[in-house]
Design a protein around this motif. Structure first.
Motif, PDB file in Angstrom:
ATOM      1  N   LEU A 103       0.832  -1.206   0.000  1.00  0.00           N
ATOM      2  CA  LEU A 103       0.000   0.000   0.000  1.00  0.00           C
ATOM      3  C   LEU A 103       0.871   1.263   0.000  1.00  0.00           C
ATOM      4  O   LEU A 103       0.573   2.236  -0.710  1.00  0.00           O
ATOM      5  CB  LEU A 103      -0.910  -0.003   1.226  1.00  0.00           C
ATOM      6  CG  LEU A 103      -1.906   1.167   1.339  1.00  0.00           C
ATOM      7  CD1 LEU A 103      -2.857   1.184   0.141  1.00  0.00           C
ATOM      8  CD2 LEU A 103      -2.685   1.089   2.645  1.00  0.00           C
ATOM      9  N   LEU A 104       1.981   1.235   0.750  1.00  0.00           N
ATOM     10  CA  LEU A 104       2.875   2.390   0.812  1.00  0.00           C
ATOM     11  C   LEU A 104       3.499   2.703  -0.544  1.00  0.00           C
ATOM     12  O   LEU A 104       3.769   3.863  -0.862  1.00  0.00           O
ATOM     13  CB  LEU A 104       3.978   2.127   1.840  1.00  0.00           C
ATOM     14  CG  LEU A 104       3.607   2.265   3.317  1.00  0.00           C
ATOM     15  CD1 LEU A 104       4.704   1.672   4.187  1.00  0.00           C
ATOM     16  CD2 LEU A 104       3.367   3.723   3.680  1.00  0.00           C
ATOM     17  N   ASN A 105       3.761   1.662  -1.334  1.00  0.00           N
ATOM     18  CA  ASN A 105       4.478   1.843  -2.606  1.00  0.00           C
ATOM     19  C   ASN A 105       3.573   1.796  -3.833  1.00  0.00           C
ATOM     20  O   ASN A 105       4.062   1.916  -4.964  1.00  0.00           O
ATOM     21  CB  ASN A 105       5.568   0.777  -2.735  1.00  0.00           C
ATOM     22  CG  ASN A 105       6.639   0.916  -1.683  1.00  0.00           C
ATOM     23  OD1 ASN A 105       7.474   1.806  -1.755  1.00  0.00           O
ATOM     24  ND2 ASN A 105       6.617   0.043  -0.683  1.00  0.00           N
ATOM     25  N   LEU A 106       2.285   1.617  -3.619  1.00  0.00           N
ATOM     26  CA  LEU A 106       1.345   1.645  -4.739  1.00  0.00           C
ATOM     27  C   LEU A 106       1.310   3.052  -5.338  1.00  0.00           C
ATOM     28  O   LEU A 106       1.437   4.045  -4.620  1.00  0.00           O
ATOM     29  CB  LEU A 106      -0.048   1.255  -4.233  1.00  0.00           C
ATOM     30  CG  LEU A 106      -1.058   0.734  -5.261  1.00  0.00           C
ATOM     31  CD1 LEU A 106      -0.668  -0.668  -5.715  1.00  0.00           C
ATOM     32  CD2 LEU A 106      -2.459   0.710  -4.646  1.00  0.00           C
ATOM     33  N   GLY A 124       5.288   8.020  -0.946  1.00  0.00           N
ATOM     34  CA  GLY A 124       4.732   7.284   0.184  1.00  0.00           C
ATOM     35  C   GLY A 124       4.740   8.083   1.472  1.00  0.00           C
ATOM     36  O   GLY A 124       3.759   8.079   2.224  1.00  0.00           O
ATOM     37  N   LEU A 125       5.834   8.792   1.753  1.00  0.00           N
ATOM     38  CA  LEU A 125       5.901   9.557   2.995  1.00  0.00           C
ATOM     39  C   LEU A 125       4.958  10.751   2.962  1.00  0.00           C
ATOM     40  O   LEU A 125       4.370  11.113   3.988  1.00  0.00           O
ATOM     41  CB  LEU A 125       7.337  10.018   3.238  1.00  0.00           C
ATOM     42  CG  LEU A 125       8.312   8.934   3.703  1.00  0.00           C
ATOM     43  CD1 LEU A 125       9.698   9.519   3.909  1.00  0.00           C
ATOM     44  CD2 LEU A 125       7.830   8.264   4.991  1.00  0.00           C
ATOM     45  N   VAL A 126       4.811  11.363   1.808  1.00  0.00           N
ATOM     46  CA  VAL A 126       3.879  12.491   1.695  1.00  0.00           C
ATOM     47  C   VAL A 126       2.446  12.031   1.944  1.00  0.00           C
ATOM     48  O   VAL A 126       1.658  12.704   2.613  1.00  0.00           O
ATOM     49  CB  VAL A 126       4.004  13.164   0.308  1.00  0.00           C
ATOM     50  CG1 VAL A 126       2.863  14.162   0.090  1.00  0.00           C
ATOM     51  CG2 VAL A 126       5.342  13.865   0.177  1.00  0.00           C
ATOM     52  N   ARG A 127       2.091  10.848   1.417  1.00  0.00           N
ATOM     53  CA  ARG A 127       0.711  10.352   1.535  1.00  0.00           C
ATOM     54  C   ARG A 127       0.399   9.783   2.913  1.00  0.00           C
ATOM     55  O   ARG A 127      -0.682  10.014   3.464  1.00  0.00           O
ATOM     56  CB  ARG A 127       0.452   9.268   0.486  1.00  0.00           C
ATOM     57  CG  ARG A 127       0.213   9.751  -0.912  1.00  0.00           C
ATOM     58  CD  ARG A 127      -0.297   8.611  -1.774  1.00  0.00           C
ATOM     59  NE  ARG A 127       0.573   7.458  -1.740  1.00  0.00           N
ATOM     60  CZ  ARG A 127       1.505   7.176  -2.644  1.00  0.00           C
ATOM     61  NH1 ARG A 127       1.680   7.999  -3.650  1.00  0.00           N
ATOM     62  NH2 ARG A 127       2.247   6.097  -2.550  1.00  0.00           N
ATOM     63  N   PHE A 128       1.305   8.990   3.473  1.00  0.00           N
ATOM     64  CA  PHE A 128       0.955   8.149   4.615  1.00  0.00           C
ATOM     65  C   PHE A 128       1.681   8.484   5.914  1.00  0.00           C
ATOM     66  O   PHE A 128       1.536   7.770   6.899  1.00  0.00           O
ATOM     67  CB  PHE A 128       1.226   6.681   4.263  1.00  0.00           C
ATOM     68  CG  PHE A 128       0.327   6.145   3.189  1.00  0.00           C
ATOM     69  CD1 PHE A 128      -0.995   5.849   3.458  1.00  0.00           C
ATOM     70  CD2 PHE A 128       0.795   5.944   1.900  1.00  0.00           C
ATOM     71  CE1 PHE A 128      -1.833   5.357   2.470  1.00  0.00           C
ATOM     72  CE2 PHE A 128      -0.032   5.445   0.905  1.00  0.00           C
ATOM     73  CZ  PHE A 128      -1.355   5.149   1.188  1.00  0.00           C
ATOM     74  N   ARG A 129       2.462   9.557   5.931  1.00  0.00           N
ATOM     75  CA  ARG A 129       3.216   9.865   7.143  1.00  0.00           C
ATOM     76  C   ARG A 129       2.301  10.096   8.343  1.00  0.00           C
ATOM     77  O   ARG A 129       2.635   9.740   9.476  1.00  0.00           O
ATOM     78  CB  ARG A 129       4.093  11.106   6.898  1.00  0.00           C
ATOM     79  CG  ARG A 129       5.092  11.357   8.004  1.00  0.00           C
ATOM     80  CD  ARG A 129       6.109  12.386   7.566  1.00  0.00           C
ATOM     81  NE  ARG A 129       5.531  13.704   7.381  1.00  0.00           N
ATOM     82  CZ  ARG A 129       6.167  14.722   6.831  1.00  0.00           C
ATOM     83  NH1 ARG A 129       7.391  14.563   6.368  1.00  0.00           N
ATOM     84  NH2 ARG A 129       5.582  15.901   6.706  1.00  0.00           N
TER      85      ARG A 129
END
Length: 519
Positions: free
Chosen positions: A229-232, A357-362
């Motif tokens: 999910l993080l890398n999708l 990923g960090l922008v979306r899920f941090r």
């Protein structure tokens, strides 16, 4: 004769997983407690790419907003439904074997008939028959078949008959990481009429690169599904990458190419799906071996090849790339991979998986890992091999999402610069120790700095955690200073009076390192 359907990758255990051994594709998506993939770093990367390809085919969100609201359980359920629909395309053997080209068998037979017709002796006929046999897979450890003149040095290099689970893992690893060289089948007709792209030495697969081997990085969650999910990538993100001109693309098992330059192959080559499953080799498993033919050819990073796991600096006239270096472990590249956190915004090297990923899920995750790794290879005249100090390399660093930001990143940069300077101090001190005694010491100084970095690696996670306010980096600096002294003492003996004098004279003075902590 077409073999019957046998060994379905959805149902049979073949994927190595930490704490569980081998599990099936269905188990990957149905068991929420699968922590992480096993195997060597390239196998982990290849499996991650395969699982991401399934995830993208099953559930690619329209935009980042929808993506950010997705749950890992939703992604897993969509993937299970997708696998049920395409169950018939995941047989390792059969009429449509997974990621294989059955028509290769006809090319081999045609070449054998030509060779037999041209043979003028019994020896020539025996050679023709031998050439028509599938190649040995070897140990299946590297994404390549062994050369016929390989020197056997250990029992690990002795070819063995692989189980179907090992063959499946080898097959998946080949697609994006096959080594370039002359071990592919020769003098075969092409599958696409008029295709002239092939040469004697097959081109390296796009994810390994034409030189030393690319460094790949991904975000890692608490479970395999979290990692996916993080890398999708959303359709929005895929569309903004100009080098994927055909968008997401179609998963190869849904529609396999018929040749090197057929319409399906051309669409795959310019799609995001090619970065996950590139089909750089056309293969066919037969008996205990494999028919191994060069497949689709891809450009290098200089010519526009991009993968979201690569760290690329596109600021200059020629794009620069992060390469694998066993003497510089991937954790030392963390500051470069997180450059988008600096006050000036994105700059320097950019890894899209990490940035997106960090922008979306941090804000959703308490902790996220940054995994980096790959395989260092040696390239000589287009032929790639693993030799001398070449090796698999990987590092995993966990980031506390609550502390991430520009202040934390600034302090991390300060600490990494200080560590680099400390390693140079160790090298200079040891080199001077030997120079004082009229001896050459640069080689031992290099070995000592390697030891220093190995000692630092054990406590680097502590440094990452200590870079957040209120800063506690002095505590970690004391540990690294001890590592520098330990490396110096290990390579600078003090047994004779002359050695004691040189040891005392050149022993590193680390007071500046311990007193220059920048907050």
């Amino acid at each position: 004769m077409i073999p019957e359907n046998c060994f379905n990758l959805i149902d049979e255990p073949w994927i190595p997983v930490i704490d569980k051994g081998r599990i099936s594709l269905r188990q990957v998506f149905s068991e929420p407690d699968n922590r992480a993939l096993g195997g060597n770093p390239l196998q982990k990367l290849a499996l991650t790419k395969l699982l991401l390809a399934i995830g993208q085919a099953a559930c690619t969100p329209e935009n980042d907003e929808i993506h950010a609201s997705m749950e890992s359980s939703e992604l897993a359920q969509k993937c299970l439904e997708y696998l049920d629909i395409w169950h018939d395309r995941f047989w390792l053997y059969g009429k449509k074997p997974f990621l294989q080209i059955p028509t290769i068998n006809g090319l081999i037979e045609r070449r054998k008939r030509k060779d037999l017709h041209a043979a003028t002796s019994q020896a020539g006929k025996r050679n023709a028959e031998a050439r028509a046999q599938p190649k040995s897979i070897g140990m299946g450890f590297y994404p390549d078949v062994p050369a016929e003149n390989n020197t056997i040095l250990t029992q690990y290099q002795v070819p063995k008959i692989l189980a179907d689970a090992d063959k499946a893992l080898f097959l998946v690893s080949l697609m994006n990481f096959a080594l370039g060289g002359k071990r592919t089948e020769k003098n075969l007709d092409t599958l696409t009429d008029g295709y002239v792209g092939k040469t004697v030495s097959a081109k390296a697969a796009p994810s390994i690169g034409n030189y030393n081997g690319y460094l790949h990085s991904i975000l890692v969650g608490k479970t395999i599904i979290d990692t996916l999910l993080l890398n999708l990538l959303s359709k929005e993100r895929i569309k903004e990458n100009a080098y994927w001109t055909t968008g997401l693309g179609i998963a190869p098992w849904e529609e396999m190419p018929k040749g090197e330059a057929c319409p399906t192959a051309m669409k795959l080559k310019s799609s995001y799906m090619a970065t996950l499953i590139s089909l750089s080799r056309f293969v066919l498993l037969k008996g205990d071996g494999i028919y191994y033919v060069e497949g689709l050819q891809y450009p290098s990073h200089k010519d526009g090849w991009r993968e979201p796991s690569m760290a690329v600096n596109a600021g200059g006239a020629t794009p620069k790339i992060k390469w694998i270096d066993p003497n510089k472990r991937p954790w030392r590249e963390l500051a470069s991979l997180l450059a988008f956190m600096s006050a000036g915004g994105r700059q320097g090297y950019d890894c899209q998986f990490i940035r997106y990923g960090l922008v979306r899920f941090r804000s959703r995750y308490k902790q996220v890992g940054v995994w980096s790794g790959g395989l260092k290879v040696t390239t000589n005249a287009g032929d790639q091999s693993v030799k001398q100090d070449d090796d698999f390399v990987e590092s995993l660093i966990f980031l506390d999402c609550a502390i991430l930001g520009e202040p934390w990143y600034h302090q991390l940069q300060v600490e990494m610069d200080a560590l680099d300077q400390l390693s140079k101090t160790v090298w200079a001190a040891i080199n001077d120790f030997f120079k004082t005694q009229n001896m050459a010491g640069s080689s031992l100084a290099g070995q000592a700095t390697t030891m220093f970095w190995e000692l630092c690696e054990r406590r680097f996670q502590d440094l990452v955690d200590a870079c957040a306010p209120p800063y506690d980096t002095l505590r970690v600096r004391k540990v690294f200073a001890q590592s520098a002294i330990k490396a110096y003492d290990a390579f600078c003996p003090k047994e004779s009076a002359r050695q004691i004098d040189a040891w005392a004279k050149n022993r590193p003075n680390l007071i500046n390192y311990l007193n220059s902590e920048n907050k």
